[in-house]
Every structure is written in structure tokens, then in C-alpha cells.
Design an enzyme around this catalytic site. Structure first.
Site, mmCIF file in Angstrom:
data_model
loop_
_atom_site.group_PDB
_atom_site.id
_atom_site.type_symbol
_atom_site.label_atom_id
_atom_site.label_comp_id
_atom_site.label_asym_id
_atom_site.label_seq_id
_atom_site.Cartn_x
_atom_site.Cartn_y
_atom_site.Cartn_z
ATOM 1 N N GLY A 1 -101.290 21.379 1.833
ATOM 2 C CA GLY A 1 -102.476 20.387 1.242
ATOM 3 C C GLY A 1 -103.183 21.304 0.238
ATOM 4 C CG HIS A 2 -105.760 24.353 1.677
ATOM 5 N ND1 HIS A 2 -105.663 24.511 2.843
ATOM 6 C CD2 HIS A 2 -107.213 23.727 1.623
ATOM 7 C CE1 HIS A 2 -106.405 24.203 3.782
ATOM 8 N NE2 HIS A 2 -107.401 23.759 3.173
ATOM 9 C CD GLN B 1 -108.723 9.604 -0.457
ATOM 10 O OE1 GLN B 1 -109.232 9.921 -1.584
ATOM 11 N NE2 GLN B 1 -109.120 8.723 0.004
ATOM 12 C CG LEU C 1 -105.348 28.987 2.009
ATOM 13 C CD1 LEU C 1 -105.073 29.481 0.559
ATOM 14 C CD2 LEU C 1 -106.522 27.968 1.853
ATOM 15 N N GLY D 1 -110.107 28.475 4.166
ATOM 16 C CA GLY D 1 -108.922 29.218 4.614
ATOM 17 C C GLY D 1 -108.267 28.655 5.233
ATOM 18 N NE ARG E 1 -111.571 21.257 13.118
ATOM 19 C CZ ARG E 1 -112.494 21.095 12.171
ATOM 20 N NH1 ARG E 1 -112.069 20.596 11.068
ATOM 21 N NH2 ARG E 1 -113.570 21.623 12.302
ATOM 22 C CB SER F 1 -105.533 19.005 9.290
ATOM 23 O OG SER F 1 -106.695 19.323 10.081
ATOM 24 C CG ASP G 1 -111.428 16.443 4.560
ATOM 25 O OD1 ASP G 1 -111.270 16.181 5.911
ATOM 26 O OD2 ASP G 1 -110.729 17.527 4.170
HETATM 27 O O1 PAF Z 1 -113.240 20.673 3.218
HETATM 28 C C1 PAF Z 1 -113.357 22.089 3.340
HETATM 29 O O2 PAF Z 1 -112.444 22.899 3.666
HETATM 30 C C2 PAF Z 1 -114.700 22.211 3.597
HETATM 31 O O3 PAF Z 1 -115.503 21.021 4.036
HETATM 32 C C3 PAF Z 1 -115.385 22.850 2.208
HETATM 33 C C4 PAF Z 1 -115.231 21.612 1.110
HETATM 34 C C5 PAF Z 1 -114.528 24.052 1.686
HETATM 35 C C6 PAF Z 1 -116.790 23.248 2.309
HETATM 36 O O4 PAF Z 1 -116.943 24.086 3.362
#
Ligand code: PAF
Length: 281
Positions: A36-37, A148, A33, A31, A187, A185, A150
Site C-alpha cells: 500500500g505504501h 484512502q 512498509l 514505516g 497491523r 495494513s 485511512d
Molecule cells: O497513516 C500513517 O501512517 C500516519 O498516521 C501518518 C500519516 C504517517 C502520520 O503519522
């Protein structure tokens, strides 16, 4: 929000999955979002007949005393952001649905999960691999989409998928960035204004090493030194690691060959940021 696509139980998710034939893509998220998502969602929408997004802040991947409790939870906003993508299924389970009280089986990816993030965040990838394997089992997607940004998470999930013969294609989307280079991110919302100004130092450090690579530098130690030198110009940046590693194994490289994964984790104030560039000759 009453939303037909939103389901919270595994039984409902499985029933919805079964109703619709054709190729399914899934974008697993925690979540909060951001663009990037949404770039992954957009791609998954285009490449599949049906699209699932999961929203689950996975406690198993947070350290005790980490930021689990303060991790942003913005379900209403997330659902609104997903609205234009005609998502067929949003799976947002409660903790007890994924980890019932007698839960005791974890997925432990070994070597590739150990350095870098794995060394700084013990148990993190065990939590990631476990929840992703569970989500794959629940939703049975044909393709799953990860960012990418992560990079080690992607490597761990690819390894797990190969090792456990999971019938899902892992698709990796490019890191999305702010105009000043800061990688998107969830964060980033923790950054105070002065910290936000300091945060693009990660991108600049990666650019410095990339420029050296493009000028022909092939000594991994020199690329790591170039990243550190740039990071040291920012007083708010506290370096956890910088790395110039083989993208296949994540082992640190001395003499570089055809490709290298430059990566780093840096604290800006209390916020831990990661970023990377994957360079190919
Ligand atoms: O990248 C993330 O948001 C999390 O690590 C994931 C892949 C949803 C797993 O909880």
C-alpha cells in the site's frame, strides 16, 4: 545500513530539500512498509521531480496503553523496499527531534475529527494533524500522498491543509488489498493464522452494502444493517462501529444522495482493523 539518503535531523532534511529544485512529493509513513505504501511511493515518484519518504512512529497519535511499543519498527527492511524508487530523502527522526522536551503546540482539527475513529481514539487525530503539519513545514512538499484506507485521516488532513492555507496538494491513493480482500495494513502482522482467515469479513461486509447500494438501496440505516449482518456471521469479529456517512462531513446519512462513505472498525482478537469504500452514483 549506511545510506546517503537517510537523514535523521530536521537540519539535514531541510538542507537536502534545499539542494534540489523542482517539485517535491512526500509520502509520510510510520514505516513497516507494505505494498500500500509502495503504491503511493511509486505514484509520488512518477508525479514529482524529487521524492521524500518519512518514517516516524508518531507517539502523539497513540493512546496511553495502546500499541505504540509493539508497533512494528523495520527500518532496514523499509530502506531495502524503497531502494528501487530512487528516493531523494528518507527522513527518519528520533522522537526527541520531533517532540523536544518543551514541545507544547498541537494542531486540533475540530468537527471532522470527532466522529468514527475520532470518537473511538480520543486525541488520535490531534497527533496525526500535528505531526503532518510539522512534516509539511520541515519538508515543504508540493504534493503529499496518503492512502484512502485511512479515509478519515485523509479528510482531517485535507481540512487542516485548507484551514491553515498550507501550500501542498493532498493526493489520495486507492486502498491496496490482499487477494481475499483484506486491506493492507501494518497491523495485519499481528493477526494469528485463524484471525487472518477471519479478517476479510470487513471486506465482505463492505461488499454487501455496496451491492445493496448498487441495487438502488438509498437508506443509510439499511446499509449499516447490511454491514452488521455480514460481520455477525464471523464469531471472531467484534464490531466497534459501522458507518454510512457523507464523505464531506462524515455525518451519518439516512437518505443517501449521490455519494456515501461506508466505513467500519472491527476487532479481530486483539487487533483493530479499519476499512472503507467510497461509493459514488
Ligand atoms: O497513516 C500513517 O501512517 C500516519 O498516521 C501518518 C500519516 C504517517 C502520520 O503519522
Amino acid at each position: 545500513m549506511a545510506d546517503q539518503r537517510l537523514v535523521t535531523t530536521i537540519a539535514q532534511a531541510r538542507a537536502r530539500r534545499k539542494q534540489l529544485d523542482g517539485a517535491w512529493g512526500v509520502v509520510p509513513t510510520m514505516g513497516a512498509l507494505h505494498a500500500g505504501h509502495l503504491s503511493l511511493v511509486e505514484r509520488a515518484r512518477a508525479e514529482n521531480d524529487h521524492l521524500a519518504v518519512t518514517i516516524f512512529v508518531n507517539p502523539a497519535q497513540f493512546a496511553a496503553g495502546g500499541d505504540l511499543d509493539k508497533y512494528p519498527r523495520t527500518l532496514e527492511r523499509d530502506l531495502a523496499l524503497l531502494e528501487p524508487y530512487a528516493v531523494d530523502l528518507v527522513f527518519a527522526p528520533a522522537n526527541a527531534e520531533i517532540y523536544p522536551p518543551d514541545f507544547q503546540t498541537y494542531v486540533n482539527v475540530e468537527k471532522i475529527a470527532q466522529p468514527l475513529e475520532g470518537a473511538m481514539r480520543p486525541g488520535h487525530f490531534r497527533g496525526v494533524a500535528t505531526v503532518v503539519a510539522k512534516l509539511f513545514n520541515i519538508l515543504q512538499p508540493d504534493r503529499a500522498y496518503f492512502g484512502q484506507k485511512d479515509a478519515q485521516q485523509v479528510a482531517v488532513i485535507q481540512q487542516m491543509t485548507r484551514d491553515l492555507n498550507l501550500p501542498v496538494e493532498i493526493v489520495v491513493g486507492a486502498t491496496q488489498r490482499e487477494p481475499d480482500g483484506l486491506a493492507l495494513s501494518s497491523r495485519n502482522v499481528y493477526l494469528a493464522p485463524a484471525e487472518r482467515q477471519a479478517a476479510p469479513i470487513l471486506y465482505r461486509a463492505l461488499c454487501a452494502a455496496r451491492d445493496a447500494f448498487q441495487r438502488g438501496e438509498r437508506d443509510g440505516a439499511n446499509l449499516r444493517a447490511a454491514m452488521r449482518a455480514t460481520l455477525q456471521t464471523e464469531p471472531r469479529a467484534e464490531v466497534e462501529y459501522v458507518s454510512a456517512a457523507d464523505p464531506r462531513t462524515l455525518a451519518e446519512l439516512d437518505a443517501l444522495q449521490d455519494e456515501v462513505l461506508l466505513s467500519m472498525a472491527v476487532r479481530i482478537g486483539a487487533t483493530r482493523l479499519i476499512d472503507n469504500f467510497l461509493l459514488r452514483e
